[in-house]
Design an enzyme around this catalytic site. Structure first.
Site, short mmCIF file in Angstrom:
data_model
loop_
_atom_site.label_atom_id
_atom_site.label_comp_id
_atom_site.label_asym_id
_atom_site.label_seq_id
_atom_site.Cartn_x
_atom_site.Cartn_y
_atom_site.Cartn_z
N LYS A 161 0.82 -1.22 0.00
CA LYS A 161 0.00 0.00 0.00
C LYS A 161 0.85 1.26 0.00
O LYS A 161 0.46 2.29 -0.53
CB LYS A 161 -0.90 0.01 1.24
CG LYS A 161 -2.15 -0.81 1.04
CD LYS A 161 -3.06 -0.66 2.23
CE LYS A 161 -3.68 -2.01 2.54
NZ LYS A 161 -4.07 -2.19 3.90
N ARG A 162 1.99 1.13 0.63
CA ARG A 162 2.93 2.24 0.70
C ARG A 162 3.26 2.79 -0.70
O ARG A 162 3.54 3.96 -0.87
CB ARG A 162 4.20 1.72 1.38
CG ARG A 162 5.13 2.69 1.97
CD ARG A 162 6.05 1.95 2.95
NE ARG A 162 6.53 0.67 2.41
CZ ARG A 162 7.53 0.56 1.52
NH1 ARG A 162 8.15 1.62 1.09
NH2 ARG A 162 7.91 -0.63 1.10
#
Ligand code: GLU
Length: 472
Positions: free
Chosen positions: A239-240
């Protein structure tokens, strides 16, 4: 035997890029040989599984067009079957109850670590004569002590591991619920899956699963473990990196055709071809050709593919996806030109459908006001006569099509001995409020006759006011 693949997501989040690629590979491998593609929802982890996430997975698959032939089959509806198999295994010793306490297991682990060994259950409860009172046991699979497990992974090649390295896996928790490595084997066996294609984060589970197949008297399927996807910094995509659910790509304005094409190229190639329709992928894709090295996500390549597909797919197809963005942005598509006409004009001017919708508002909604800078620059007294003359000419024009519109402006420019720009730029500001738009004939076409005349009138009023304020 016909080829059968399955995609088996755990519904603990959205369908992410890695999952979508696995689903695509499973789909292609099945379609290529006229086999069957099964969708199985691995929802036995009741705490982490959600309805919303099941829906997100189904939505993502549907949006991508990865239609399945069987399923969705929910593991939570198969608990009776798992219990039945566990009973059979307990009955003849292929599995056994284990009563070891957390403390004992922790101690085993610590001792192994201290001795520099791999932590491993020691089989303490294998041949227990008497069950201790008052403890709800787990069920363990009795792994073979000797020999080795070997399999030919279709991506990774031959993988072998000695049974001495594997311990007796927990296949049911104290509350009786079965664990992943067990349910996956029972399911793949019952569903006659011939080819398991999944992420290589599962590769260490495979030898254990193969032992369970053998204990159940079943022939293991073939396996293909596909490498993970990395972010542009080389770390595992997360997700980063903005690595998000598939539906986020829809929301951001990508076509499913572009995303699928992008995904298939993550780890697979066919010569130096970059563009593949789904039909071509079905024809050319072989799981055996997937690269064993991890591949990195590259957004600019995805953008390039999206631009390609916006331009090259039939405009009616692009329009179907664009319609969603119109709704999302609160633009009523019925209030302006047909979406396929819009796509034909705008496709090579934007990178995403989201931008296309944003930049097309002006063709569907009344023009509130002119951009101050554009108006200052282009709606000047010198533009009055040409705009006036143009309004009259356009009013009389029957054929409101780009070619006729272009002819009308050109002939007027010639008659008035003006460069095209002297007419086109003021007209553009009049029609769109800004100095940037598609070619002027297409802009007129999309704005439509009635609105065009009204907006030119608005521009003329603006110029008249300007003259009144600053008489020469
Ligand atoms: N449910 C597992 C997961 O989501 C996949 C299991 C498998 O493909 O064998 O990671």
């Amino acid at each position: 035997m016909t080829l059968r693949t399955r995609f088996a997501p755990s519904p603990t989040g959205f369908l992410h890029v890695g999952g979508a690629r696995t689903a695509l590979f499973c789909y292609l491998e099945a379609r290529h040989s006229g086999g069957t593609f099964v969708l199985r929802i691995e929802d036995t982890d009741r705490e982490r599984s959600t309805e919303a996430s099941v829906q997100a997975i189904l939505d993502g698959m549907q949006w991508l067009g990865l239609d399945w032939d069987e399923g969705p089959i929910y593991q939570t509806q198969r608990f009776d079957r798992y219990a039945e198999v566990i009973e059979e295994m307990l009955a003849d010793g292929r599995a056994y109850h284990c009563y070891c306490s957390r403390e004992r297991l922790d101690k085993l682990r610590e001792d192994a670590m201290a001795a520099g060994l791999k932590p491993r259950y020691d089989g303490h409860c294998r041949d227990l004569k008497e069950a201790p009172e008052g403890i709800a046991p787990v069920v363990r699979f009795r792994n073979p002590d000797e020999g080795e497990v070997s399999f030919d992974d279709r991506v990774r090649g031959t993988i072998s591991i000695s049974n001495a390295e594997l311990d007796d896996l927990v296949i049911a928790r104290p509350d009786g619920t079965p664990t992943y490595n067990f349910t996956v084997v029972v399911d793949d066996m019952d569903m006659n899956i011939s080819d398991v294609i999944r992420g290589d984060d599962h590769i260490n589970n495979t030898p254990r699963q193969i032992n369970i197949y053998r204990a159940l008297g079943a022939e293991p399927p073939r396996f293909a473990h596909v490498p993970m996807i990395l972010g542009d910094d080389g770390a595992r995509l997360s997700k980063r990196h903005g690595a998000v659910g598939v539906m986020q790509y829809r929301d951001d304005g990508y076509l499913p055709e572009a995303l699928l094409n992008y995904l298939v190229r993550l780890g697979w190639s066919h010569g130096d071809q970059e563009v593949f329709s789904l039909a071509e992928m079905v024809e050319l894709f072989r799981i055996d050709d997937v690269n064993r090295k991890a591949s990195a996500f590259n957004t600019s390549k995805l953008d390039w593919l999206n631009e390609h597909y916006m331009k090259s797919l039939p405009p009616e197809r692009v329009a179907q996806e664009l319609a969603w963005h119109f709704k999302d942005q609160g633009i009523n598509a019925a209030e302006g030109p047909a979406l396929e006409d819009l796509v034909a004009v705008q496709a090579d001017r934007v990178s995403t459908l989201k931008q296309m919708a944003e930049q097309s508002r002006v063709f569907y909604q009344p023009l509130e006001q002119f951009d101050a800078d554009a108006a200052k620059k282009h709606l000047r007294p010198v533009a009055q006569a040409p705009l006036q003359a143009l309004a009259e000419r356009l009013d009389g024009l029957e054929d409101w099509q780009p070619e006729a519109l272009d002819g009308a402006i050109r002939s007027l420019a010639e008659e008035m001995e003006l460069g095209m720009g002297k007419i086109a730029q003021p007209l553009r500001v009049a029609l769109t409020g800004t100095a940037v738009s598609p070619s002027i004939d297409k802009t007129l076409w999309l704005v439509g006759k009635e609105q065009s005349l009204q907006r030119i009138g608005m521009a003329l009023a603006f110029i008249a006011e300007r003259i009144a304020e600053n008489p020469a």
